[in-house]
Design a protein around this motif. Structure first.
Motif, PDB file in Angstrom:
ATOM      1  N   GLY A  53      11.522   6.937   1.729  1.00 19.51           N
ATOM      2  CA  GLY A  53      10.828   7.437   0.533  1.00 19.51           C
ATOM      3  C   GLY A  53      11.234   6.618  -0.671  1.00 19.51           C
ATOM      4  O   GLY A  53      11.507   5.424  -0.538  1.00 19.51           O
ATOM      5  N   TYR A  54      11.257   7.247  -1.826  1.00 17.89           N
ATOM      6  CA  TYR A  54      11.626   6.547  -3.058  1.00 17.89           C
ATOM      7  C   TYR A  54      12.621   7.362  -3.870  1.00 17.89           C
ATOM      8  O   TYR A  54      12.506   8.578  -3.958  1.00 17.89           O
ATOM      9  CB  TYR A  54      10.385   6.310  -3.924  1.00 17.89           C
ATOM     10  N   GLU A  86       3.653   1.563  -6.775  1.00 19.29           N
ATOM     11  CA  GLU A  86       3.702   0.098  -6.761  1.00 19.29           C
ATOM     12  C   GLU A  86       2.493  -0.540  -7.428  1.00 19.29           C
ATOM     13  O   GLU A  86       2.229  -1.719  -7.238  1.00 19.29           O
ATOM     14  CB  GLU A  86       3.851  -0.390  -5.307  1.00 19.29           C
ATOM     15  N   TRP A 122      11.142   2.709  -9.468  1.00 18.29           N
ATOM     16  CA  TRP A 122      11.359   3.425  -8.213  1.00 18.29           C
ATOM     17  C   TRP A 122      11.762   2.461  -7.109  1.00 18.29           C
ATOM     18  O   TRP A 122      11.189   1.385  -6.962  1.00 18.29           O
ATOM     19  CB  TRP A 122      10.101   4.189  -7.816  1.00 18.29           C
ATOM     20  N   ARG A 153       9.493  11.692  -0.788  1.00 13.24           N
ATOM     21  CA  ARG A 153       9.053  11.047   0.458  1.00 13.24           C
ATOM     22  C   ARG A 153       7.733  11.672   0.876  1.00 13.24           C
ATOM     23  O   ARG A 153       7.568  12.888   0.819  1.00 13.24           O
ATOM     24  CB  ARG A 153      10.104  11.275   1.545  1.00 13.24           C
ATOM     25  N   GLN A 154       6.806  10.828   1.255  1.00 15.80           N
ATOM     26  CA  GLN A 154       5.498  11.348   1.668  1.00 15.80           C
ATOM     27  C   GLN A 154       5.334  11.279   3.167  1.00 15.80           C
ATOM     28  O   GLN A 154       5.708  10.302   3.813  1.00 15.80           O
ATOM     29  CB  GLN A 154       4.356  10.562   1.005  1.00 15.80           C
ATOM     30  N   ARG A 188       3.100   5.572  -2.280  1.00 20.42           N
ATOM     31  CA  ARG A 188       3.448   4.148  -2.327  1.00 20.42           C
ATOM     32  C   ARG A 188       2.518   3.360  -3.249  1.00 20.42           C
ATOM     33  O   ARG A 188       2.965   2.629  -4.126  1.00 20.42           O
ATOM     34  CB  ARG A 188       3.375   3.543  -0.917  1.00 20.42           C
ATOM     35  N   GLU A 241      12.763   1.949  -2.895  1.00 17.51           N
ATOM     36  CA  GLU A 241      12.605   2.535  -1.574  1.00 17.51           C
ATOM     37  C   GLU A 241      13.952   2.897  -0.980  1.00 17.51           C
ATOM     38  O   GLU A 241      14.911   2.130  -1.081  1.00 17.51           O
ATOM     39  CB  GLU A 241      11.915   1.532  -0.640  1.00 17.51           C
ATOM     40  N   ASN A 297      -1.435   8.967  -2.703  1.00 15.51           N
ATOM     41  CA  ASN A 297      -0.740   7.900  -1.997  1.00 15.51           C
ATOM     42  C   ASN A 297       0.464   7.491  -2.841  1.00 15.51           C
ATOM     43  O   ASN A 297       0.330   6.773  -3.834  1.00 15.51           O
ATOM     44  CB  ASN A 297      -1.676   6.712  -1.768  1.00 15.51           C
TER      45      ASN A 297
END
Length: 306
Positions: free
Chosen positions: A37-38, A24, A31, A50-51, A20, A33, A18
């Motif tokens: 994505g990041y 975080e 990182w 990006r996931q 995100r 957003e 995961n």
DNA sequence: GACCAGGTGCCAG
DNA sequence: CTGGCACATGGT
């Protein structure tokens, strides 16, 4: 903007990850957003990730480096299993499925956790970004500059660093940067040491005590048994016991209770607590609701007894 | 305004 | 060894 990373996008299949939650969860702080994505840096490489379900789309880096950084090789199932005997931990581990302890560059991790005492995650992030903007190398292709080298920080002054909002941490960071820049302290030399010895070395640095040292060991030296005892973990572990205990006692207790991956499990508990999902005694009321209802004692301590 | 945040270092008893 | 306190800053 990350769109300036003018490289074809690669794709990687990942399981139990995961992005995100991992970015975080308070282990890394830069990182940002963008584009669903990041964008950020891995060492001195500008990266976009990006996931999309079990797919990781990325630019600016090789899939091997990306897997290594996000520790996609960690066996999360085994890690969860290691705390199956402890209800609260196991439940947290399940809720945090996909949260991985990353492999961060040593200097960056040392420096950012020197910034951490008495600061919330969001504030550490602010300070870290301010340092990058002021003293980091601007990498082509991203809005986030690389974390400044020890040398770059060593050449500043305490007053300069205070301008980045560091407060009393400025002095510690400056001194440590100078020790590393001069070669007097070599972060690489810790790799071969036992966890205990490595911690001892880290604690010789100004601004680094046991808690910060454990964060660095866990997040950058892959010492997955290291348990940083901060205010949250102290509350959680403290609530498992009846008597008061020193942070170091709680650390030992946590190590025994949580097993060989205690640091990993600790991160799950930390994340759950910080996002208000653990019923803890007397934090500042975050569980929403009662603004001034003094008559709900709610279970004092003991979020679990066994 | 009071209170709190991924603590550390130093000093008194 | 233990307890108490200063240390900066920003958000609720």
């Amino acid at each position: 903007m990350s769109k300036t990373i003018a490289v074809p996008e690669g794709t990687l299949v990942c399981a139990e990850f995961n992005l995100r939650m991992t970015l975080e969860s308070g282990q890394t702080f830069h990182w940002t957003e963008s584009e669903g994505g990041y964008t950020g840096c891995i060492g001195k490489t500008a990266v976009f990730v990006r996931q999309e379900g079990d797919l990781l789309h990325y630019r600016g880096i090789t899939p091997e480096e990306l897997s290594h950084y996000f520790a996609l090789d960690h066996d999360l199932e085994a890690i969860r299993a290691s705390c199956a005997g402890h209800a609260v931990s196991h439940e947290s581990a399940l809720a945090c499925r996909g949260l991985r302890i990353m492999r961060q560059p040593h200097w960056e991790c040392i420096a950012t956790f020197i910034l951490s005492p008495m600061k919330q995650v969001a504030h550490i992030r602010q300070m870290s970004l301010a340092l990058r903007e002021a003293y980091g190398r601007k990498l082509r292709g991203t809005s986030v500059p690389a974390f400044p080298d020890p040398k770059a920080l060593a050449e500043t002054s305490e007053r300069d660093l205070r301008l980045c909002g560091l407060g009393f941490r400025a002095k510690s960071l400056l001194s440590t940067a100078r020790l590393v820049a001069s070669g007097e302290f070599d972060p690489e030399s810790l790799i071969t040491l036992s966890t205990e010895m490595a911690r001892k070395e880290l604690c010789t640095l100004p601004g680094i005590g046991r808690k910060v040292a454990n964060c660095i060991l866990l997040f950058s030296y892959e010492r997955l048994e290291a348990v940083p005892v901060d205010v949250w973990i102290a509350r959680i572990l403290g609530s498992f016991r009846s008597r008061k205990a020193t942070p170091e006692q709680l650390e030992r207790y946590g190590g025994k209770l949580l097993g060989p991956y205690a640091g990993y499990i600790q991160q799950y508990l930390f994340h759950r607590a910080r996002t208000g999902k653990l019923d803890l005694p007397q934090k500042h009321g975050r569980a929403g609701a009662h603004r001034h209802s003094r008559s709900t004692p709610r279970s004092r301590g003991k979020i679990l007894e066994s």
